[in-house]
Design a protein around this motif. Structure first.
Motif, PDB file in Angstrom:
ATOM      1  N   PHE A 102      16.643  22.402  37.168  1.00  0.00           N
ATOM      2  CA  PHE A 102      16.994  21.494  35.774  1.00  0.00           C
ATOM      3  C   PHE A 102      18.283  21.041  36.207  1.00  0.00           C
ATOM      4  O   PHE A 102      19.282  21.833  36.927  1.00  0.00           O
ATOM      5  N   CYS A 103      18.818  19.872  36.122  1.00  0.00           N
ATOM      6  CA  CYS A 103      20.075  19.313  36.591  1.00  0.00           C
ATOM      7  C   CYS A 103      20.830  18.467  35.461  1.00  0.00           C
ATOM      8  O   CYS A 103      20.186  17.330  34.913  1.00  0.00           O
ATOM      9  N   SER A 104      21.821  18.787  35.148  1.00  0.00           N
ATOM     10  CA  SER A 104      22.734  17.877  34.340  1.00  0.00           C
ATOM     11  C   SER A 104      23.552  16.965  34.939  1.00  0.00           C
ATOM     12  O   SER A 104      24.253  16.168  34.420  1.00  0.00           O
ATOM     13  N   GLY A 105      23.555  17.349  36.421  1.00  0.00           N
ATOM     14  CA  GLY A 105      24.422  16.510  37.252  1.00  0.00           C
ATOM     15  C   GLY A 105      25.256  17.459  38.192  1.00  0.00           C
ATOM     16  O   GLY A 105      25.661  18.579  38.096  1.00  0.00           O
ATOM     17  N   ASN A 106      25.770  16.858  39.376  1.00  0.00           N
ATOM     18  CA  ASN A 106      26.913  17.443  40.053  1.00  0.00           C
ATOM     19  C   ASN A 106      28.319  17.120  39.915  1.00  0.00           C
ATOM     20  O   ASN A 106      28.560  16.000  39.418  1.00  0.00           O
ATOM     21  N   PHE A 107      29.146  17.896  39.970  1.00  0.00           N
ATOM     22  CA  PHE A 107      30.518  17.759  39.370  1.00  0.00           C
ATOM     23  C   PHE A 107      31.570  17.876  40.441  1.00  0.00           C
ATOM     24  O   PHE A 107      31.378  18.851  41.304  1.00  0.00           O
ATOM     25  N   ALA A 108      32.597  16.990  40.420  1.00  0.00           N
ATOM     26  CA  ALA A 108      33.896  17.294  41.259  1.00  0.00           C
ATOM     27  C   ALA A 108      34.792  18.097  40.593  1.00  0.00           C
ATOM     28  O   ALA A 108      35.205  17.858  39.495  1.00  0.00           O
ATOM     29  N   PHE A 109      35.586  19.070  41.248  1.00  0.00           N
ATOM     30  CA  PHE A 109      36.245  19.962  40.885  1.00  0.00           C
ATOM     31  C   PHE A 109      37.431  19.862  41.621  1.00  0.00           C
ATOM     32  O   PHE A 109      38.008  20.857  42.342  1.00  0.00           O
ATOM     33  N   GLY A 110      38.435  18.800  41.253  1.00  0.00           N
ATOM     34  CA  GLY A 110      39.760  18.754  41.602  1.00  0.00           C
ATOM     35  C   GLY A 110      40.837  19.534  41.068  1.00  0.00           C
ATOM     36  O   GLY A 110      40.459  20.408  40.007  1.00  0.00           O
ATOM     37  N   GLU A 111      41.973  19.693  41.420  1.00  0.00           N
ATOM     38  CA  GLU A 111      42.861  20.582  41.125  1.00  0.00           C
ATOM     39  C   GLU A 111      43.102  20.237  39.484  1.00  0.00           C
ATOM     40  O   GLU A 111      42.987  21.046  38.751  1.00  0.00           O
ATOM     41  N   GLU A 112      43.297  19.421  39.275  1.00  0.00           N
ATOM     42  CA  GLU A 112      43.552  18.741  37.738  1.00  0.00           C
ATOM     43  C   GLU A 112      42.404  19.006  36.899  1.00  0.00           C
ATOM     44  O   GLU A 112      42.652  19.601  35.789  1.00  0.00           O
ATOM     45  N   GLN A 113      41.100  18.850  37.355  1.00  0.00           N
ATOM     46  CA  GLN A 113      40.027  19.194  36.575  1.00  0.00           C
ATOM     47  C   GLN A 113      39.780  20.663  36.146  1.00  0.00           C
ATOM     48  O   GLN A 113      39.567  20.882  35.276  1.00  0.00           O
ATOM     49  N   ARG A 114      40.164  21.398  37.575  1.00  0.00           N
ATOM     50  CA  ARG A 114      40.005  22.820  37.271  1.00  0.00           C
ATOM     51  C   ARG A 114      41.040  23.313  36.297  1.00  0.00           C
ATOM     52  O   ARG A 114      40.776  24.220  35.331  1.00  0.00           O
ATOM     53  N   ALA A 115      42.202  22.876  36.133  1.00  0.00           N
ATOM     54  CA  ALA A 115      43.219  23.076  35.372  1.00  0.00           C
ATOM     55  C   ALA A 115      42.862  22.844  34.001  1.00  0.00           C
ATOM     56  O   ALA A 115      42.994  23.547  32.955  1.00  0.00           O
ATOM     57  N   ARG A 116      42.016  21.721  33.562  1.00  0.00           N
ATOM     58  CA  ARG A 116      41.508  21.201  32.520  1.00  0.00           C
ATOM     59  C   ARG A 116      40.744  22.238  31.856  1.00  0.00           C
ATOM     60  O   ARG A 116      40.691  22.474  30.715  1.00  0.00           O
ATOM     61  N   LEU A 117      39.685  22.599  32.736  1.00  0.00           N
ATOM     62  CA  LEU A 117      38.590  23.521  32.260  1.00  0.00           C
ATOM     63  C   LEU A 117      39.198  24.790  31.789  1.00  0.00           C
ATOM     64  O   LEU A 117      38.819  25.419  30.974  1.00  0.00           O
ATOM     65  N   ALA A 118      40.257  25.250  32.822  1.00  0.00           N
ATOM     66  CA  ALA A 118      40.662  26.478  32.507  1.00  0.00           C
ATOM     67  C   ALA A 118      41.526  26.540  31.033  1.00  0.00           C
ATOM     68  O   ALA A 118      41.347  27.484  30.148  1.00  0.00           O
ATOM     69  N   GLU A 119      42.274  25.590  30.747  1.00  0.00           N
ATOM     70  CA  GLU A 119      42.837  25.363  29.629  1.00  0.00           C
ATOM     71  C   GLU A 119      42.180  25.452  28.539  1.00  0.00           C
ATOM     72  O   GLU A 119      41.991  26.214  27.279  1.00  0.00           O
ATOM     73  N   ALA A 120      41.002  24.434  28.617  1.00  0.00           N
ATOM     74  CA  ALA A 120      40.000  24.363  27.547  1.00  0.00           C
ATOM     75  C   ALA A 120      39.205  25.621  27.174  1.00  0.00           C
ATOM     76  O   ALA A 120      38.804  25.983  25.827  1.00  0.00           O
ATOM     77  N   GLY A 121      39.066  26.638  28.269  1.00  0.00           N
ATOM     78  CA  GLY A 121      38.260  27.719  28.034  1.00  0.00           C
ATOM     79  C   GLY A 121      39.076  28.980  27.839  1.00  0.00           C
ATOM     80  O   GLY A 121      38.704  30.178  27.612  1.00  0.00           O
ATOM     81  N   GLY A 122      40.359  28.876  28.269  1.00  0.00           N
ATOM     82  CA  GLY A 122      41.261  30.033  27.972  1.00  0.00           C
ATOM     83  C   GLY A 122      40.943  31.116  28.960  1.00  0.00           C
ATOM     84  O   GLY A 122      40.942  32.291  28.815  1.00  0.00           O
ATOM     85  N   PHE A 123      41.017  30.625  30.300  1.00  0.00           N
ATOM     86  CA  PHE A 123      40.485  31.793  31.459  1.00  0.00           C
ATOM     87  C   PHE A 123      41.436  31.169  32.609  1.00  0.00           C
ATOM     88  O   PHE A 123      42.025  30.226  32.669  1.00  0.00           O
ATOM     89  N   SER A 124      41.339  32.102  33.508  1.00  0.00           N
ATOM     90  CA  SER A 124      42.010  32.066  34.980  1.00  0.00           C
ATOM     91  C   SER A 124      40.962  31.836  35.826  1.00  0.00           C
ATOM     92  O   SER A 124      40.004  32.716  35.802  1.00  0.00           O
ATOM     93  N   TRP A 125      41.171  31.028  36.773  1.00  0.00           N
ATOM     94  CA  TRP A 125      40.137  31.051  37.944  1.00  0.00           C
ATOM     95  C   TRP A 125      40.303  32.157  38.740  1.00  0.00           C
ATOM     96  O   TRP A 125      39.117  32.544  39.339  1.00  0.00           O
ATOM     97  N   ASP A 126      41.147  33.057  38.820  1.00  0.00           N
ATOM     98  CA  ASP A 126      41.336  34.006  39.794  1.00  0.00           C
ATOM     99  C   ASP A 126      40.254  35.049  38.746  1.00  0.00           C
ATOM    100  O   ASP A 126      39.840  36.252  39.846  1.00  0.00           O
TER     101      ASP A 126
END
Length: 370
Positions: free
Chosen positions: A219-243
């Motif tokens: 099942f596939c919603s799509g493939n995604f690009a995770f640049g530094e800016e995108q990762r930071a935006r996701l971490a802020e939206a989810g309230g987590f640290s990638w570490d």
């Protein structure tokens, strides 16, 4: 007969390339290797003088509508989400497989069963290559199949060293005689666009389609690009640290699994800006022309939703039950399969509507696969 790129530009919108690798696989097998994939997975000429202008690369492209009706008829496809023989919810019996898996580890457990029982000689999978990256690989042992299980996140690297993609992308360029080296029973694990491209090879009856005995679609919603800016935006939206991230997966929501055991669920809309361009035009969510389709949608945590689509796929799945797979107990949820199918059809319809909306914005004459 015009050459590949002339055909591509004239008939198919160039930006719609799904990077499935089907064109290069056929070229390597038949056309003396005129094409190759660039660093981003898109086809390009390796040596134009080797091109014999047969048009097979163009015919295999999942964005080319010419073989769609014939392929669907051959596979008994039916609306709205393809042929459905059964809907199950299952998981791997082995706890170690489940621990590595994104959902319930069903694909890995099924491949292990098929290999152990001699039904396949190998499997085309995507194995980890650093953070957020995978590479195509022909797995011919249990160890190699296990290595490819689940989502891998290398936490030893700094954020600056993270790859730019989270994807299950691998190239159909592995479906070629010089890679398969005589193997005649290989399972192909792939996204919907990859499975579509391979099915076109089957419809054409060209080498090396006879080497693949089973298509396992994701099942596939799509493939995604995770640049530094995108990762930071996701971490802020989810309230987590990638570490703190152990793994991520996409179900009804974008799910981030943390070391603490907590799961942060984000609305899938947060991924819209990260999706690769061609994925916006893809209409297949449920891997509709696979032998078996898999994903986490509507399944309880730690389990996998499974749709068997062909008698061959159903037989392979049933044979693994009680050996490497177990089915979810429906005693308390007798309508679980119905709910899975209902939600699957909803997700498929939503992806199709979105893709059609993007396609309607294309210039007249651009490819419309359906």
């Amino acid at each position: 007969m015009k050459t590949f790129f002339h055909l591509k530009q004239e008939v198919i919108e160039p930006g719609l390339c799904h990077r499935c690798g089907g064109c290069v696989s056929l070229c390597t097998a038949v056309n003396y290797g005129a094409l190759e994939l660039d660093a981003d997975g898109r086809p390009r000429y390796r040596d134009p003088d080797r091109c014999i202008e047969c048009g097979l690369c163009h015919a295999a492209c999942p964005e080319n509508p010419e073989l769609e009706a014939e392929t669907r008829q051959r596979l008994a496809w039916s609306a709205p989400v393809g042929r459905v023989l059964s809907v199950r919810v299952a998981r791997a019996l082995d706890p170690q497989v489940r621990q590595k898996a994104t959902d319930g580890g069903v694909v890995t457990a099924l491949l292990l069963h098929l290999l152990d029982t001699g039904h396949i000689d190998g499997a085309i999978v995507a194995r980890p290559k650093g953070s957020f990256r995978r590479e195509p690989h022909l797995a011919v042992s249990r160890e190699e199949i296990l290595e490819a299980a689940g989502f891998h996140f290398d936490t030893t690297q700094s954020m600056a060293g993270l790859g730019r993609e989270y994807s299950h992308r691998h190239g159909l360029e592995l479906v070629s005689p010089h890679v398969l080296k005589g193997l005649r029973r290989v399972a192909l694990v792939g996204t919907p666009c990859q499975i579509h491209a391979f099915r076109r090879m089957e419809t054409l009856g060209v080498v090396p389609s006879e080497s693949v005995t089973l298509c396992l679609g994701l099942f596939c919603s799509g493939n995604f690009a995770f640049g530094e800016e995108q990762r930071a935006r996701l971490a802020e939206a989810g309230g987590f640290s990638w570490d703190d991230v152990v793994k991520i997966n996409v179900k009804e929501t974008f799910r981030v699994h943390l070391r603490s055991g907590e799961i942060r669920a984000l609305d899938l809309q947060v991924l819209d800006g990260l999706k690769h361009h061609a994925c916006r035009y893809c209409e297949d969510y449920a891997a509709e022309v696979a032998d078996v389709s898999f994903g986490g949608i509507s399944a309880p945590e730690g389990w996998t939703s499974v749709v068997t689509r062909t008698p061959k796929g159903r037989a392979a799945f049933v044979d693994a039950l009680g050996r490497t797979l177990e089915e979810h107990d429906r005693t308390g949820q007798p309508d679980l399969a119905d709910r899975v199918l209902e939600q699957l059809m909803g997700a498929a319809a939503a992806k199709r509507r979105q893709a059609q909306a993007f396609r309607n914005r294309l210039t007249p004459g651009a490819s419309q696969r359906r």
